[in-house]
Design a protein around this motif. Structure first.
Motif, PDB file in Angstrom:
ATOM      1  N   UNK A 165      56.168  40.819  54.208  1.00  0.00           N
ATOM      2  CA  UNK A 165      55.299  39.596  53.804  1.00  0.00           C
ATOM      3  C   UNK A 165      55.070  39.699  52.114  1.00  0.00           C
ATOM      4  N   UNK A 166      54.802  38.566  51.741  1.00  0.00           N
ATOM      5  CA  UNK A 166      54.383  38.532  50.059  1.00  0.00           C
ATOM      6  C   UNK A 166      53.039  38.559  50.001  1.00  0.00           C
ATOM      7  N   UNK A 167      52.437  39.338  48.964  1.00  0.00           N
ATOM      8  CA  UNK A 167      50.940  39.145  48.646  1.00  0.00           C
ATOM      9  C   UNK A 167      50.986  38.416  47.234  1.00  0.00           C
ATOM     10  N   UNK A 168      50.644  37.382  47.139  1.00  0.00           N
ATOM     11  CA  UNK A 168      50.419  36.635  46.022  1.00  0.00           C
ATOM     12  C   UNK A 168      49.150  36.475  45.433  1.00  0.00           C
ATOM     13  N   UNK A 169      49.152  36.988  44.050  1.00  0.00           N
ATOM     14  CA  UNK A 169      47.969  36.908  43.368  1.00  0.00           C
ATOM     15  C   UNK A 169      47.906  35.902  42.067  1.00  0.00           C
ATOM     16  N   UNK A 170      47.234  34.900  42.456  1.00  0.00           N
ATOM     17  CA  UNK A 170      47.064  33.841  41.503  1.00  0.00           C
ATOM     18  C   UNK A 170      46.123  34.226  40.487  1.00  0.00           C
ATOM     19  N   UNK A 171      46.506  34.659  39.481  1.00  0.00           N
ATOM     20  CA  UNK A 171      45.605  35.272  38.360  1.00  0.00           C
ATOM     21  C   UNK A 171      45.594  34.600  37.019  1.00  0.00           C
ATOM     22  N   UNK A 172      44.952  35.052  35.931  1.00  0.00           N
ATOM     23  CA  UNK A 172      45.038  34.662  34.665  1.00  0.00           C
ATOM     24  C   UNK A 172      44.444  35.854  33.687  1.00  0.00           C
ATOM     25  N   UNK A 173      44.904  35.602  32.475  1.00  0.00           N
ATOM     26  CA  UNK A 173      44.466  36.353  31.615  1.00  0.00           C
ATOM     27  C   UNK A 173      42.963  36.437  31.100  1.00  0.00           C
ATOM     28  N   UNK A 174      42.517  35.089  31.208  1.00  0.00           N
ATOM     29  CA  UNK A 174      41.165  34.893  30.830  1.00  0.00           C
ATOM     30  C   UNK A 174      40.253  35.016  32.141  1.00  0.00           C
ATOM     31  N   UNK A 175      40.601  35.546  33.328  1.00  0.00           N
ATOM     32  CA  UNK A 175      39.938  35.468  34.694  1.00  0.00           C
ATOM     33  C   UNK A 175      39.217  36.776  34.488  1.00  0.00           C
ATOM     34  N   UNK A 176      37.774  36.657  34.555  1.00  0.00           N
ATOM     35  CA  UNK A 176      36.849  37.882  34.658  1.00  0.00           C
ATOM     36  C   UNK A 176      36.899  38.370  35.898  1.00  0.00           C
ATOM     37  N   UNK A 177      36.701  37.551  37.146  1.00  0.00           N
ATOM     38  CA  UNK A 177      36.560  38.136  38.252  1.00  0.00           C
ATOM     39  C   UNK A 177      38.084  38.787  38.677  1.00  0.00           C
ATOM     40  N   UNK A 178      39.141  38.099  38.200  1.00  0.00           N
ATOM     41  CA  UNK A 178      40.436  38.674  38.665  1.00  0.00           C
ATOM     42  C   UNK A 178      40.576  40.258  38.176  1.00  0.00           C
TER      43      UNK A 178
END
Length: 701
Positions: A580-593
């Motif tokens: 299975x694939x674990x997708x992490x939708x993230x961002x450079x400016x994402x504090x909670x990430x």
């Protein structure tokens, strides 16, 4: 006013990560009651919509002057067919809607329109588009007008059914739809949902799962995830407490005694103070209303990731910081101050309103960051939540003015304004300079300027907070400070806490994770030198194409984890290794990430599962790296050309998984379909392990 509210929501958007999308609750289809027909026959085409939940759409015979958008049809000309009149609505409900102050004609559950058509030639195709507006009977939320296509092949006796044309042109979409797959009626073509369709870049083949309709289980999972995203009451409490915190800022606290004294010295001062508080609440609620109506995901993405607003925020906070330190003083123009005073001195209701409006403007530099965090909910198009949040915040903000006017003797218990308040202002100046670096860091990461790597950022913060510690001890005097001959116990305690924080940060220069600051620092992968030994294996994932993961020069997983940064490449590899694939939708400016990576991913139980049980895929939604023109495509969600890595990743998250929150974690099969409900920000390691184990258990090799 719109510009003021927009500036408010800008201030903390880079620190926020949560927003929700409303899925279109309708599914449109067209069918013929009787097949086959003969040339010359008049047949009845059934155009129908399945409407989920508490949503409804409006009839096509609704008076457009009432307010809501009536359902309208546009039919494609055909020399094989002739329409006989207009579509006739069947099963219309009549109800009185308070918001429109009128009776309306609507459909809920199911909508049916009958269109008579005369067949002129054999094997003709009846097709067109329908434009409609869906509204919720539960909270009054109305989605933007949407458009869907429909078509049905009208076969004639003795001939085979003509194949209907493609019903959705991916290059010119108008709306998103949440449609459940199922067997269509004979001769009917079911409209595929736009939220699962993406147009393919030139020369490329789009993933077939993106173009498929959403299955019922997946739709249920998305709805479950939406319901679990948070408590409205918790949000209200947080907003109220934020208002109490705002009262302690130097922009607001000194105003309380002066304002209350003004009302207590007037006839009817108590009711005027009450009205003053009501106006404060009304102004903030108006700001929340304007923001909720005019801003959406695209606006939120722009202000949180584009270099221009972030550099502007950096400059603004830096200048305010220097002003608070005493380098210069920022004041409103005399003409504006005099005009505001003149309006407030007129007395009456108008004067009280302008006093409240002046307070909101004057306190903006201190309350803006707090208010901004409460308005983040509007980024997903929500209407009720930002309004309620602003009402709760401003209620706490306005309470002291009303209570102290009613009980003026309470003023004696307030600390006197004096040197301590200037000290608060100086400390706030240092903090604003430190916060300014966060905005510059966001732009630096998104655009890969490499100006503020983790060790550089940490060095600056260590110096700034060390200076705050020395200031508490009286070792530093700034222009408006008086000499500190004796250090009070509270100042000593604050100095101890500040220096302890500095000591905590120092090991970060050599790679210590600094979990407490993980959301505010640049990612650990930007550190040039680290003594930190990762618990994860550094084994490089075998690539099915015999090359390194795409974009590996731009992105990196934390703590030695290995994975992909391109959707299609990850899915191909997952199919090869049967995982299975674990997708992490993230961002450079994402504090909670960053906080999730430092606090949850770092746990050995989570790390071992991510490393062994899944193919890792990180999709940065805010990266501005522009792709070759051959890779550009037009989104079916908003009709805009997606040119950058981040824009395409964000569009994939919205169109395929009906979300635009970061972090947003999905566990999918190699076909891209969800195996379990997605997960957002949750610092519970136990919950995350359960999420991973459940996803793995649902995967069928």
């Amino acid at each position: 006013m719109k510009s003021i509210s927009a500036l408010v929501v800008w201030l903390l958007l880079p620190l926020a990560t949560f927003a929700q999308l409303h899925k279109d609750p309708t599914a449109w289809s067209a069918s013929l009651a009787k097949q086959p027909a003969k040339v010359g026959d008049v047949v009845t085409v059934q155009i129908q919509a399945s409407i989920s939940g508490d949503w409804h759409i409006y009839s096509n015979d609704l008076n457009p002057d009432i307010g809501p958008l009536p359902t309208t049809f546009k039919f494609k000309p055909s020399d094989g067919l002739q329409r006989m009149g207009d579509p006739v609505p069947v099963g219309v409900e009549e109800a009185y809607e308070e918001v429109w102050k009128s009776k309306i004609r609507q459909f809920s559950g199911k909508a049916l329109f009958l269109q008579k058509v005369k067949v002129l030639k054999p094997n003709a195709v009846f097709e067109g588009t329908v434009e409609y507006m869906a509204c919720s009977s539960k909270d009054g939320t109305c989605l933007p007008p949407a458009e869907a296509e429909f078509s049905v092949a009208i076969t004639t006796a003795g001939s085979e059914a003509a194949k209907p044309p493609v019903v959705a042109d991916a290059s010119t979409p108008k709306a998103t739809s949440a449609v459940t797959e199922g067997a269509a009626q004979p001769g009917a073509t079911t409209i595929p949902p736009a939220d699962t369709v993406a147009s393919a870049p030139a020369g490329q083949t789009i993933d077939s799962t993106v173009a498929r309709a959403v299955s019922a289980p997946v739709q249920t999972l998305n709805e479950t995830a939406t319901e679990a995203d948070g408590s409205l009451w918790g949000f209200i409490v947080a907003a109220f407490l934020s208002g109490l915190v705002a009262l302690l800022t130097p922009c607001v606290f000194p105003i309380i005694p002066a304002t209350v004294s003004f009302f207590t010295n007037q006839q009817g001062g108590q009711w005027k103070a009450l009205l003053y508080g009501v106006f404060i609440v009304a102004i903030y609620v108006l700001i929340g209303t304007v923001v909720s109506r005019f801003n959406g995901p695209a606006f939120a993405n722009f202000v949180s990731t584009h270099w221009l607003p972030n550099v502007l925020f950096f400059a603004t906070f830096f200048i305010f910081g220097l002003s608070f330190l005493g380098l210069f003083e920022i004041v409103l123009p005399n003409a504006l101050i005099n005009k505001a005073d003149a309006q407030s001195e007129k007395g009456g209701i108008a004067g009280i309103f302008f006093m409240a409006f002046t307070l909101v403007l004057v306190s903006f530099s201190c309350t803006g960051p707090i208010v901004g965090s409460l308005l983040v909910a509007s980024a997903g198009g929500e209407i009720i939540k930002p309004i309620i949040g602003m009402a709760a915040f401003s209620s706490a903000f306005a309470i002291p003015f009303t209570l102290f006017a009613a009980f003026p003797h309470w003023l004696k218990s307030l600390p006197k304004s004096g040197g301590w308040l200037n000290s608060v202002k100086v400390v706030l100046g240092f903090l604003e300079i430190a916060l300014a670096l966060k905005f510059l860091s966001v732009a630096d990461q998104v655009y890969h300027w490499n100006l503020l790597d983790r060790e550089v950022f940490l060095s600056l913060w260590i110096v700034i907070f060390a200076l705050i510690g020395f200031y508490f001890l009286g070792k530093i005097r700034l222009p408006h400070d008086s000499e500190t001959k004796v250090v009070s116990v509270p100042r000593l305690l604050m100095a101890i806490a500040t220096f302890a924080f500095v000591v905590y940060m120092v090991p970060g220069l050599w790679g210590a994770p600094l979990k407490a600051l993980s959301g505010y620092l640049p990612p650990e992968t930007s550190q040039d030198f680290s003594l930190h030994n990762s618990t994860a294996s550094t084994e490089i994932i075998e690539n099915p194409l015999g090359e390194q993961p795409k974009y590996a020069d731009l992105f990196h997983f934390p703590r030695g984890l290995q994975g992909f940064f391109d959707y299609n490449q990850a899915m191909a590899y997952a199919k090869k290794v049967n995982k299975p694939v674990f997708i992490d939708f993230t961002g450079w400016g994402c504090v909670n990430c960053r906080e999730m990576e430092a606090r949850v991913w770092s746990d050995p139980a989570v790390m071992s599962r991510l490393q062994k049980d899944f193919v890792m895929l990180a999709l940065y939604v805010d990266d501005k790296t522009e792709l070759p023109e051959a890779d550009w495509y037009t989104s079916v969600y908003d009709g805009k050309v997606k040119k950058s890595i981040g824009a395409q990743n964000a569009d994939l998250q919205i169109t395929k998984y009906n979300a635009n929150a970061q972090p947003h974690y999905c566990i999918v099969g190699s076909d891209g379909k969800l195996l379990v409900a997605p997960k957002n920000y949750d610092r519970s390691v136990e919950n995350f392990v359960t999420f991973l184990d459940t996803g793995k258990g649902k995967f069928i090799p």
